[in-house]
Design a protein around this motif. Structure first.
Motif, PDB file in Angstrom:
ATOM      1  N   ALA A 132       0.678  -1.463   0.020  1.00 33.19           N
ATOM      2  CA  ALA A 132      -0.184  -0.164  -0.138  1.00 33.19           C
ATOM      3  C   ALA A 132       0.705   0.876  -0.053  1.00 33.19           C
ATOM      4  O   ALA A 132       1.643   0.974   0.669  1.00 33.19           O
ATOM      5  N   THR A 133       0.529   2.288  -0.708  1.00 31.01           N
ATOM      6  CA  THR A 133       1.224   3.599  -0.445  1.00 31.01           C
ATOM      7  C   THR A 133       0.561   4.341   0.023  1.00 31.01           C
ATOM      8  O   THR A 133       0.511   5.777  -0.292  1.00 31.01           O
ATOM      9  N   THR A 134      -0.577   4.460  -0.189  1.00 33.17           N
ATOM     10  CA  THR A 134      -1.486   5.732   0.559  1.00 33.17           C
ATOM     11  C   THR A 134      -2.303   5.531   1.788  1.00 33.17           C
ATOM     12  O   THR A 134      -2.217   4.650   1.943  1.00 33.17           O
ATOM     13  N   ALA A 135      -2.649   6.224   2.603  1.00 35.49           N
ATOM     14  CA  ALA A 135      -2.850   6.121   4.064  1.00 35.49           C
ATOM     15  C   ALA A 135      -4.663   5.788   3.816  1.00 35.49           C
ATOM     16  O   ALA A 135      -5.352   6.179   2.721  1.00 35.49           O
ATOM     17  N   SER A 136      -5.772   4.962   4.090  1.00 32.58           N
ATOM     18  CA  SER A 136      -6.583   4.903   4.169  1.00 32.58           C
ATOM     19  C   SER A 136      -6.965   6.213   5.002  1.00 32.58           C
ATOM     20  O   SER A 136      -6.339   6.916   5.506  1.00 32.58           O
ATOM     21  N   SER A 137      -8.552   6.830   4.403  1.00 30.99           N
ATOM     22  CA  SER A 137      -9.243   8.271   4.839  1.00 30.99           C
ATOM     23  C   SER A 137      -9.085   7.727   6.636  1.00 30.99           C
ATOM     24  O   SER A 137      -9.219   8.920   6.880  1.00 30.99           O
ATOM     25  N   GLY A 138      -9.862   6.990   6.901  1.00 29.21           N
ATOM     26  CA  GLY A 138      -9.693   6.799   8.167  1.00 29.21           C
ATOM     27  C   GLY A 138     -11.475   7.160   8.604  1.00 29.21           C
ATOM     28  O   GLY A 138     -11.670   7.273   7.881  1.00 29.21           O
ATOM     29  N   THR A 144     -18.083   3.571  19.028  1.00 31.63           N
ATOM     30  CA  THR A 144     -18.870   3.602  17.910  1.00 31.63           C
ATOM     31  C   THR A 144     -18.026   4.301  17.081  1.00 31.63           C
ATOM     32  O   THR A 144     -17.138   5.201  17.112  1.00 31.63           O
ATOM     33  N   ALA A 145     -17.739   3.636  16.301  1.00 32.87           N
ATOM     34  CA  ALA A 145     -16.590   4.444  14.992  1.00 32.87           C
ATOM     35  C   ALA A 145     -17.314   4.228  13.937  1.00 32.87           C
ATOM     36  O   ALA A 145     -18.028   3.092  13.575  1.00 32.87           O
ATOM     37  N   THR A 146     -17.379   5.435  13.174  1.00 29.71           N
ATOM     38  CA  THR A 146     -18.263   5.621  11.712  1.00 29.71           C
ATOM     39  C   THR A 146     -16.880   5.441  10.434  1.00 29.71           C
ATOM     40  O   THR A 146     -15.760   6.423  10.862  1.00 29.71           O
ATOM     41  N   ALA A 147     -16.755   4.512   9.773  1.00 25.02           N
ATOM     42  CA  ALA A 147     -15.758   4.891   8.259  1.00 25.02           C
ATOM     43  C   ALA A 147     -16.400   4.120   6.981  1.00 25.02           C
ATOM     44  O   ALA A 147     -16.092   2.424   7.286  1.00 25.02           O
ATOM     45  N   ALA A 148     -16.601   4.702   6.735  1.00 30.97           N
ATOM     46  CA  ALA A 148     -17.603   3.801   5.506  1.00 30.97           C
ATOM     47  C   ALA A 148     -16.213   2.471   4.035  1.00 30.97           C
ATOM     48  O   ALA A 148     -15.024   3.369   4.440  1.00 30.97           O
ATOM     49  N   SER A 149     -17.014   1.447   3.752  1.00 33.48           N
ATOM     50  CA  SER A 149     -15.536   0.710   3.551  1.00 33.48           C
ATOM     51  C   SER A 149     -14.095   0.593   3.497  1.00 33.48           C
ATOM     52  O   SER A 149     -13.545   0.246   3.251  1.00 33.48           O
ATOM     53  N   HIS A 150     -13.946   0.294   4.928  1.00 35.43           N
ATOM     54  CA  HIS A 150     -13.180   0.532   6.253  1.00 35.43           C
ATOM     55  C   HIS A 150     -13.054  -0.888   7.352  1.00 35.43           C
ATOM     56  O   HIS A 150     -14.669  -1.242   7.542  1.00 35.43           O
ATOM     57  N   ALA A 151     -12.554  -1.736   6.545  1.00 36.54           N
ATOM     58  CA  ALA A 151     -12.229  -2.660   7.989  1.00 36.54           C
ATOM     59  C   ALA A 151     -12.374  -2.415   9.254  1.00 36.54           C
ATOM     60  O   ALA A 151     -11.148  -1.219   9.193  1.00 36.54           O
ATOM     61  N   LEU A 152     -12.741  -2.661  10.363  1.00 41.70           N
ATOM     62  CA  LEU A 152     -12.651  -1.453  11.929  1.00 41.70           C
ATOM     63  C   LEU A 152     -12.023  -3.082  13.007  1.00 41.70           C
ATOM     64  O   LEU A 152     -13.096  -3.597  13.407  1.00 41.70           O
ATOM     65  N   LEU A 205     -15.192  -4.593  14.205  1.00 44.28           N
ATOM     66  CA  LEU A 205     -16.102  -3.883  14.478  1.00 44.28           C
ATOM     67  C   LEU A 205     -17.114  -2.935  12.855  1.00 44.28           C
ATOM     68  O   LEU A 205     -16.377  -3.708  11.812  1.00 44.28           O
ATOM     69  N   THR A 206     -18.709  -2.693  12.986  1.00 43.84           N
ATOM     70  CA  THR A 206     -19.365  -2.817  12.316  1.00 43.84           C
ATOM     71  C   THR A 206     -19.619  -1.197  12.182  1.00 43.84           C
ATOM     72  O   THR A 206     -19.443  -0.439  13.459  1.00 43.84           O
ATOM     73  N   SER A 207     -19.269  -0.372  10.533  1.00 43.88           N
ATOM     74  CA  SER A 207     -19.257   1.590  11.353  1.00 43.88           C
ATOM     75  C   SER A 207     -20.096   1.129  11.697  1.00 43.88           C
ATOM     76  O   SER A 207     -21.517   1.338  10.948  1.00 43.88           O
ATOM     77  N   GLY A 208     -20.824   2.786  12.359  1.00 48.77           N
ATOM     78  CA  GLY A 208     -22.100   3.262  12.782  1.00 48.77           C
ATOM     79  C   GLY A 208     -22.491   2.695  13.786  1.00 48.77           C
ATOM     80  O   GLY A 208     -23.181   2.942  14.084  1.00 48.77           O
ATOM     81  N   SER A 209     -21.780   1.050  13.445  1.00 51.66           N
ATOM     82  CA  SER A 209     -22.915   1.100  15.243  1.00 51.66           C
ATOM     83  C   SER A 209     -22.075   0.253  16.515  1.00 51.66           C
ATOM     84  O   SER A 209     -21.067  -0.012  16.360  1.00 51.66           O
ATOM     85  N   LYS A 231      -7.060   1.056  27.608  1.00 54.14           N
ATOM     86  CA  LYS A 231      -6.957   1.490  26.543  1.00 54.14           C
ATOM     87  C   LYS A 231      -7.272   0.383  25.690  1.00 54.14           C
ATOM     88  O   LYS A 231      -7.352  -0.374  24.990  1.00 54.14           O
ATOM     89  N   LEU A 232      -8.067   1.122  24.185  1.00 51.07           N
ATOM     90  CA  LEU A 232      -8.613   0.851  23.597  1.00 51.07           C
ATOM     91  C   LEU A 232      -8.111   1.249  22.047  1.00 51.07           C
ATOM     92  O   LEU A 232      -7.638   2.311  21.957  1.00 51.07           O
ATOM     93  N   THR A 233      -7.869   0.329  21.699  1.00 48.66           N
ATOM     94  CA  THR A 233      -7.540   1.265  19.912  1.00 48.66           C
ATOM     95  C   THR A 233      -7.686  -0.138  18.672  1.00 48.66           C
ATOM     96  O   THR A 233      -8.341  -1.565  18.654  1.00 48.66           O
ATOM     97  N   ILE A 234      -8.210   1.248  18.084  1.00 42.60           N
ATOM     98  CA  ILE A 234      -9.309   1.409  16.494  1.00 42.60           C
ATOM     99  C   ILE A 234      -8.087   1.105  15.206  1.00 42.60           C
ATOM    100  O   ILE A 234      -7.570   2.274  15.377  1.00 42.60           O
ATOM    101  N   ILE A 235      -8.628  -0.167  14.545  1.00 40.95           N
ATOM    102  CA  ILE A 235      -8.074   0.260  13.121  1.00 40.95           C
ATOM    103  C   ILE A 235      -8.099  -0.156  12.724  1.00 40.95           C
ATOM    104  O   ILE A 235      -9.624  -0.880  12.600  1.00 40.95           O
ATOM    105  N   ALA A 236      -8.715   0.955  11.612  1.00 40.02           N
ATOM    106  CA  ALA A 236      -9.068   1.690   9.861  1.00 40.02           C
ATOM    107  C   ALA A 236      -8.290   0.949   9.173  1.00 40.02           C
ATOM    108  O   ALA A 236      -7.321   1.612   8.819  1.00 40.02           O
TER     109      ALA A 236
END
Length: 234
Positions: free
Chosen positions: A130-136, A173-181, A193-197, A211-216
């Motif tokens: 990967a050469t670009t970052a996820s939108s987050g 609750t983390a929201t990020a369309a088209s991301h694996a969370l 996680l499911t985005s928005g849930s 400590k909660l870590t969310i990887i998007a």
């Protein structure tokens, strides 16, 4: 433009592996299938690509028995479990892959030398570059009586606290369309996680930070990591 290797890291789950002096890239290869026919041009054999193999990743450095990353490597070697790894380069590119630990030498001692450590990770499946970052994330919220997220969520901020909690548990609750969370709690994988849930309930202990870590991650892009320290104060 050539760039120094300084700052290159490898993450296992939510934890970086400390003390490393060498991180090898995936050693990719592919089988070939002979496609030669009786009328192949010039009498030369021709080939097509067969199955691909993402190979292995070798890492080495100094033995740090208290490092969470090195301890995790030992644990998954013993269990044989698959884990998610990500090699992060200082130029913003990365390799992400699933793998098992097939070799481990922790604590090699020599006269007048430093304790050495090395491990080998066998990749299962692909290891895309990967050469670009996820939108987050586009939104982040936590629920739990008395709790306040600080600072308020903004797209560019990756570190938060959720203090003043009086409830015995919280949700995130983390929201990020088209991301694996993926959610990790104190460095240990908890759930996808499911985005928005809202997540499942996360228990808190009085005056003990969690400590909660969310990887998007967007497909084919470098992951974005968010950390929230939640504290129950009453």
């Amino acid at each position: 433009m050539p760039q120094r290797s300084l700052g290159t890291k490898i993450r296992i789950g939510a934890n970086f592996i400390a003390g490393l002096t060498d991180i090898g890239p995936p050693q990719k290869s592919a089988e070939t299938i002979d496609a030669t026919t009786l009328d192949s041009p010039g009498g030369y054999r021709t080939f097509v690509q067969g199955f691909k193999d993402a190979g292995e990743v070798s890492i080495s450095g100094y033995f740090e028995s208290g490092d969470v990353g090195q301890v995790n490597i030992d644990s998954i070697f013993e269990s044989g479990a698959f884990e998610t790894f990500e090699i992060l380069y200082p130029n913003g590119s990365s390799y992400t892959f699933s793998g098992i630990v097939t070799g481990l030498n922790g604590g090699s001692a020599t006269l007048d030398g430093l304790l050495a450590w090395e491990a080998t990770i066998k990749i299962s499946g692909s290891a895309p570059l990967a050469t670009t970052a996820s939108s987050g994330l586009t939104a982040l919220s936590l629920t739990g009586a008395g709790g306040t997220l600080s600072p308020a969520f903004s797209a560019g901020n990756r570190s938060y606290t959720f203090g003043g909690v009086t409830a015995s548990s919280i949700t995130v609750t983390a929201t990020a369309a088209s991301h694996a969370l993926k959610l990790y709690i104190d460095g240990v994988y908890s759930q996808d996680l499911t985005s928005g849930s809202a997540s499942a309930a996360i228990a808190l202990t009085l005056n003990v930070g969690k400590k909660l870590t969310i990887i998007a991650t967007e497909s084919g892009k470098t992951s974005v990591v968010y950390e929230i320290v939640a504290i129950k104060t009453a």
